[in-house]
Write a protein that holds these residues in place. Structure first.
Motif, PDB file in Angstrom:
ATOM      1  N   PHE A   1      -4.385 -18.415   8.294  1.00 46.37           N
ATOM      2  CA  PHE A   1      -3.830 -17.328   7.486  1.00 46.37           C
ATOM      3  C   PHE A   1      -3.672 -17.836   6.058  1.00 46.37           C
ATOM      4  CE2 PHE A   1       0.106 -14.310   7.161  1.00 46.37           C
ATOM      5  CZ  PHE A   1      -0.676 -13.324   6.578  1.00 46.37           C
ATOM      6  N   PHE A   2      -4.173 -17.074   5.075  1.00 47.66           N
ATOM      7  CA  PHE A   2      -4.107 -17.548   3.696  1.00 47.66           C
ATOM      8  C   PHE A   2      -3.941 -16.372   2.735  1.00 47.66           C
ATOM      9  CE2 PHE A   2      -8.518 -16.496   4.443  1.00 47.66           C
ATOM     10  CZ  PHE A   2      -8.967 -15.953   3.249  1.00 47.66           C
ATOM     11  N   SER A   3      -3.508 -16.704   1.528  1.00 51.38           N
ATOM     12  CA  SER A   3      -3.341 -15.717   0.456  1.00 51.38           C
ATOM     13  C   SER A   3      -3.897 -16.310  -0.830  1.00 51.38           C
ATOM     14  CB  SER A   3      -1.865 -15.369   0.275  1.00 51.38           C
ATOM     15  OG  SER A   3      -1.668 -14.576  -0.893  1.00 51.38           O
ATOM     16  N   LEU A   4      -4.410 -15.447  -1.704  1.00 53.53           N
ATOM     17  CA  LEU A   4      -4.844 -15.889  -3.029  1.00 53.53           C
ATOM     18  C   LEU A   4      -3.766 -15.658  -4.083  1.00 53.53           C
ATOM     19  CD1 LEU A   4      -8.574 -14.716  -3.070  1.00 53.53           C
ATOM     20  CD2 LEU A   4      -7.548 -16.782  -2.096  1.00 53.53           C
ATOM     21  N   ASN A   5      -2.654 -15.035  -3.676  1.00 55.28           N
ATOM     22  CA  ASN A   5      -1.497 -14.825  -4.569  1.00 55.28           C
ATOM     23  C   ASN A   5      -1.873 -14.149  -5.891  1.00 55.28           C
ATOM     24  OD1 ASN A   5       0.396 -15.811  -2.804  1.00 55.28           O
ATOM     25  ND2 ASN A   5       1.175 -17.386  -4.172  1.00 55.28           N
ATOM     26  N   ILE A   6      -2.766 -13.157  -5.808  1.00 49.83           N
ATOM     27  CA  ILE A   6      -3.123 -12.382  -7.002  1.00 49.83           C
ATOM     28  C   ILE A   6      -2.197 -11.165  -7.045  1.00 49.83           C
ATOM     29  CG2 ILE A   6      -4.982 -11.213  -8.245  1.00 49.83           C
ATOM     30  CD1 ILE A   6      -6.971 -12.769  -6.513  1.00 49.83           C
ATOM     31  N   LYS A   7      -1.176 -11.240  -7.838  1.00 51.41           N
ATOM     32  CA  LYS A   7      -0.143 -10.207  -7.838  1.00 51.41           C
ATOM     33  C   LYS A   7      -0.684  -8.869  -8.359  1.00 51.41           C
ATOM     34  CE  LYS A   7       2.891 -13.077  -6.288  1.00 51.41           C
ATOM     35  NZ  LYS A   7       3.256 -13.017  -4.847  1.00 51.41           N
ATOM     36  N   GLU A   8      -0.186  -7.802  -7.737  1.00 50.75           N
ATOM     37  CA  GLU A   8      -0.545  -6.424  -8.111  1.00 50.75           C
ATOM     38  C   GLU A   8      -2.057  -6.207  -8.063  1.00 50.75           C
ATOM     39  OE1 GLU A   8       1.350  -5.694 -11.921  1.00 50.75           O
ATOM     40  OE2 GLU A   8       3.141  -4.961 -10.895  1.00 50.75           O
ATOM     41  N   SER A   9      -2.707  -6.833  -7.099  1.00 50.79           N
ATOM     42  CA  SER A   9      -4.172  -6.739  -7.019  1.00 50.79           C
ATOM     43  C   SER A   9      -4.631  -5.332  -6.665  1.00 50.79           C
ATOM     44  CB  SER A   9      -4.709  -7.746  -6.000  1.00 50.79           C
ATOM     45  OG  SER A   9      -4.172  -7.512  -4.707  1.00 50.79           O
ATOM     46  N   TYR A  10      -3.915  -4.656  -5.770  1.00 49.95           N
ATOM     47  CA  TYR A  10      -4.322  -3.307  -5.374  1.00 49.95           C
ATOM     48  C   TYR A  10      -4.287  -2.370  -6.576  1.00 49.95           C
ATOM     49  CZ  TYR A  10      -4.772   0.958  -2.618  1.00 49.95           C
ATOM     50  OH  TYR A  10      -5.221   2.165  -2.109  1.00 49.95           O
ATOM     51  N   LYS A  11      -3.187  -2.430  -7.325  1.00 50.47           N
ATOM     52  CA  LYS A  11      -3.039  -1.559  -8.496  1.00 50.47           C
ATOM     53  C   LYS A  11      -4.060  -1.917  -9.573  1.00 50.47           C
ATOM     54  CE  LYS A  11       0.437  -2.140 -11.391  1.00 50.47           C
ATOM     55  NZ  LYS A  11       1.796  -2.100 -12.003  1.00 50.47           N
ATOM     56  N   SER A  12      -4.276  -3.200  -9.790  1.00 47.71           N
ATOM     57  CA  SER A  12      -5.180  -3.639 -10.851  1.00 47.71           C
ATOM     58  C   SER A  12      -6.624  -3.251 -10.569  1.00 47.71           C
ATOM     59  CB  SER A  12      -5.075  -5.156 -11.034  1.00 47.71           C
ATOM     60  OG  SER A  12      -3.772  -5.523 -11.440  1.00 47.71           O
ATOM     61  N   LEU A  13      -6.992  -3.182  -9.296  1.00 48.50           N
ATOM     62  CA  LEU A  13      -8.355  -2.802  -8.943  1.00 48.50           C
ATOM     63  C   LEU A  13      -8.611  -1.317  -9.142  1.00 48.50           C
ATOM     64  CD1 LEU A  13      -8.722  -4.920  -5.688  1.00 48.50           C
ATOM     65  CD2 LEU A  13     -10.104  -5.193  -7.754  1.00 48.50           C
ATOM     66  N   ARG A  14      -7.544  -0.526  -9.248  1.00 45.42           N
ATOM     67  CA  ARG A  14      -7.694   0.926  -9.313  1.00 45.42           C
ATOM     68  C   ARG A  14      -7.154   1.535 -10.598  1.00 45.42           C
ATOM     69  NH1 ARG A  14      -7.594  -1.271  -4.739  1.00 45.42           N
ATOM     70  NH2 ARG A  14      -8.713  -0.429  -2.951  1.00 45.42           N
ATOM     71  N   ALA A  15      -6.365   0.788 -11.339  1.00 45.66           N
ATOM     72  CA  ALA A  15      -5.786   1.301 -12.582  1.00 45.66           C
ATOM     73  C   ALA A  15      -5.426   0.122 -13.462  1.00 45.66           C
ATOM     74  CB  ALA A  15      -4.548   2.155 -12.273  1.00 45.66           C
ATOM     75  N   ALA A  16      -4.754   0.388 -14.546  1.00 42.26           N
ATOM     76  CA  ALA A  16      -4.382  -0.679 -15.482  1.00 42.26           C
ATOM     77  C   ALA A  16      -3.157  -1.410 -14.971  1.00 42.26           C
ATOM     78  CB  ALA A  16      -4.110  -0.081 -16.862  1.00 42.26           C
ATOM     79  N   GLY A  17      -3.352  -2.557 -14.360  1.00 45.73           N
ATOM     80  CA  GLY A  17      -2.244  -3.379 -13.908  1.00 45.73           C
ATOM     81  C   GLY A  17      -2.059  -4.563 -14.845  1.00 45.73           C
ATOM     82  N   THR A  18      -1.445  -5.637 -14.327  1.00 45.39           N
ATOM     83  CA  THR A  18      -1.253  -6.831 -15.150  1.00 45.39           C
ATOM     84  C   THR A  18      -2.579  -7.539 -15.400  1.00 45.39           C
ATOM     85  OG1 THR A  18      -0.769  -8.085 -13.129  1.00 45.39           O
ATOM     86  CG2 THR A  18       1.106  -7.186 -14.348  1.00 45.39           C
ATOM     87  N   ARG A  19      -3.579  -7.277 -14.567  1.00 45.46           N
ATOM     88  CA  ARG A  19      -4.911  -7.820 -14.756  1.00 45.46           C
ATOM     89  C   ARG A  19      -5.916  -6.674 -14.709  1.00 45.46           C
ATOM     90  NH1 ARG A  19      -2.144 -11.030 -11.203  1.00 45.46           N
ATOM     91  NH2 ARG A  19      -2.132 -13.294 -11.559  1.00 45.46           N
ATOM     92  N   THR A  20      -7.116  -6.914 -15.204  1.00 45.68           N
ATOM     93  CA  THR A  20      -8.182  -5.932 -15.047  1.00 45.68           C
ATOM     94  C   THR A  20      -8.837  -6.141 -13.690  1.00 45.68           C
ATOM     95  OG1 THR A  20      -9.885  -7.368 -15.992  1.00 45.68           O
ATOM     96  CG2 THR A  20      -8.586  -6.020 -17.527  1.00 45.68           C
ATOM     97  N   ALA A  21      -9.590  -5.149 -13.234  1.00 51.30           N
ATOM     98  CA  ALA A  21     -10.304  -5.263 -11.963  1.00 51.30           C
ATOM     99  C   ALA A  21     -11.249  -6.458 -11.989  1.00 51.30           C
ATOM    100  CB  ALA A  21     -11.070  -3.974 -11.679  1.00 51.30           C
TER     101      ALA A  21
END
Length: 622
Positions: A164-184
């Motif tokens: 079990f692992f995580s990449l710890n990319i915060k707000e990834s769902y939002k960023s992939l679909r709208a303007a989050g803390t990162r771009t898609a």
């Protein structure tokens, strides 16, 4: 300068254990070579990490492990206001992401002459311009002699358990679909490097099977490019072997799944130990915080994967009632054994043997008491919030695609019990989750039935009201927006609607065509519930067909080693890695592990981040 540092040493045919593999890599990063030790005689070290690398280290290496490697001090380079003193005569090990912020911080350390023996370790390959700027800066200070080593590793993932692992990319769902803390594009690039790190650590090159949605197509292409670059530069690697760059009899398969295909696992109230802890208390890098009963004091617990705490690793995917019962039985057994040991008085040899077991038993007691405290907290939440009933209601909706009269009456009654009133807390989020599941999975929605459920729920949180309204408009277009929803909630309705259009587009055709639903074999006894969510069902089909069924399910294929993108014959593969871009969850992890047991396959699971229902809905509404 080394292009890449030495990675894991997994042997062919051996089942992957991420805890052992990544710990081995991290120990290689932090150890001093015999040549370096003999050259200057200094073995004491200070470790300077950024928050990203601190998270990677925290689940695998405790302070005691660091001391065994002669690391006497560890500091966070991103910690604002933390003064770091000048330390000469010790080895300064940096372990950071190769970001502009971190490079500037390292430059500032050289300006202050903090360390005179510097070992710079990057968690992923650095941009050439950043390295050049660091080199020029150090050269201008005439301090090149201080740098003993610069190495670029690929360790950008957080190990949560053996599989079990995580990449710890915060707000990834939002960023992939709208303007989050990162771009898609940034999320996809970071995810590609994280998965590349995973397979570099495993010393394996995967077949890539990816869903045909825009983000996963881009992720697969970027991951392929990283491996392609690896082949071109293979001579520059320090690995003891580059066998994993050659065609292998058995390779792992990487399945990149579309998060929007299955939101049921994200929203359904959980019933298994690990998922329930994360749902209620938010597990963060295997750490849990909960309030002591009748107190403002916060308890901090470490779900110990560093020492492969077999209890947590073995019980996290077991139904909670079974775990709660087992914890009590273990405590009782411990008390009996401890009394037996402490009652030995005459036989000296037995006393010596017993004393050697005391420390081990104390560690066992600490572990049992930790899980006892967590279990007690979960029991209280179950009772107060009726979480077992929410789980049963959500499971029924997903399975049956409807709520029958008695089931609907019970849900209405439960909503009313959890409404605002004297001594009754308001759990709007619990109600929202069930209502969204209803809108997603019920095939023929009766407007009056849903209105009755909605009124009984009495949700007052304005953000939750608006997200519910958007779901309603997609499934029940005839409904009008309520007054509460139309009030100012600081939300952009059009952006939310765009997100939901994507979700409903993928759900609509599947819900109509699948009679069995996303959860099968639900038994009357909650403890015995077996769940097959949609993504897990697709993974099972791909494995059973030896990848040949993937195209029918809407997946594409890349054979990296042979440069092929068509499936002409069944594939023989070893491990399976399932990755959810946009976020994974403990419900889905548990479900996929069950499938792995049935198919006798080692399946690893991870996500761009690991969400619970609350953090997922926050990304929908923020």
């Amino acid at each position: 300068m080394d292009i890449y540092g030495q990675q894991g040493s997994m042997k062919q045919g051996k089942q992957a254990n991420l805890i052992k593999l990544q710990r081995e890599v991290l120990e290689n990063v932090l150890k001093v070579s015999k040549r370096e030790e003999e050259s200057d005689g200094c073995v004491w070290k200070v470790l300077i990490f950024d928050t990203h690398c601190q998270n990677i280290l925290s689940t695998l290496l405790k302070v005691g492990h660091l001391r065994e490697m002669n690391i006497t001090l560890h500091l966070n380079i991103n910690q604002k206001g933390e003064k770091r003193d000048r330390l000469h005569g010790v080895k300064a090990y940096y372990l950071v992401q190769p970001t502009q912020e971190n490079i500037k911080a390292i430059m500032e350390d050289f300006n202050k002459d903090l360390y005179d023996q510097v070992y710079i370790n990057f968690s992923s390959p650095a941009d050439e311009e950043l390295l050049q700027s660091l080199a020029v800066h150090v050269g201008n200070l005439n301090a090149v002699y201080k740098i003993k080593r610069v190495v670029q590793y690929t360790i950008d993932f957080v190990t949560l358990s053996r599989d079990f692992f995580s990449l710890n990319i915060k707000e990834s769902y939002k960023s992939l679909r709208a303007a989050g803390t990162r771009t898609a594009a940034q999320v996809i690039s970071q995810a590609a490097m994280g998965l590349f790190s995973l397979f570099r650590t495993m010393k394996k090159t995967p077949y890539i099977i990816y869903s045909d949605d825009k983000n996963n197509v881009l992720l697969a292409q970027e991951l392929y490019s990283l491996f392609e670059n690896l082949y071109k530069n293979s001579k520059e690697y320090e690995d003891e072997s580059t066998d994993f760059l050659q065609p292998q009899f058995t390779q792992p398969i990487l399945i990149l799944v579309d998060r929007d295909v299955d939101l049921g696992s994200m929203l359904l109230h959980p019933w298994h130990y690990g998922a329930l802890i994360h749902d209620v208390y938010h597990i963060e890098n295997n750490k849990v915080k909960l309030n002591k009963p009748d107190s403002k004091e916060v308890q901090n617990f470490d779900l110990d994967s560093q020492n492969e705490d077999s209890y947590w690793l073995d019980k996290m995917n077991i139904p909670f009632p079974e775990v709660a019962k087992d914890i009590v039985e273990r405590l009782q057994k411990w008390d009996i054994e401890y009394k037996q040991i402490t009652s030995i008085k005459e036989d000296t040899s037995k006393m010596v043997a017993a004393m050697s077991n005391i420390n081990e038993m104390k560690d066992q007691r600490r572990l049992i008491e930790m899980h006892m405290s967590i279990s007690a907290g979960l029991k209280s939440e179950l009772s107060t919030r009726h979480l077992d009933k929410y789980f049963e209601a959500g499971s029924t909706i997903i399975r049956e695609k409807q709520l029958k009269g008695q089931e609907k009456s019970e849900l209405i009654e439960m909503f009313q019990q959890c409404s605002i009133g004297a001594g009754k807390p308001n759990f709007d989020l619990d109600k929202l989750r069930v209502l969204i599941i209803y809108l997603l999975f019920v095939q023929d929605i009766d407007i009056n039935d849903f209105k009755q459920l909605e009124e009984a729920a009495g949700i007052t949180n304005k953000k939750y009201i608006q997200i519910l309204e958007q779901f309603k408009q997609k499934r029940i277009p005839e409904t009008t927006t309520s007054t509460a929803a139309s009030s100012d909630t600081n939300l952009n309705s059009e952006e939310i609607a765009d997100k939901l259009t994507s979700i409903f587009g993928k759900f609509a055709s599947r819900v109509k065509s699948q009679g069995k639903g996303l959860i099968n074999n639900v038994k009357n006894n909650l403890i015995g519930i077996e769940q097959d969510f949609e993504i897990a069902t697709q993974v099972k089909s791909i494995i059973e067909s030896k990848c040949m069924n993937s195209e029918k399910l809407g997946y594409k294929f890349i054979d990296i080693l042979n440069n092929q993108n068509t499936l002409t014959q069944p594939k023989i593969f070893s491990d399976v890695v399932v990755f959810s871009l946009g976020g994974g969850n403990y419900n889905e992890y548990q479900n996929i592990q069950e499938i792995g047991k049935k198919l006798n396959k080692n399946i690893m699971y991870g996500g761009s981040e690991i969400l619970n229902a609350e953090t997922f809905i926050q990304q929908l509404t923020s």
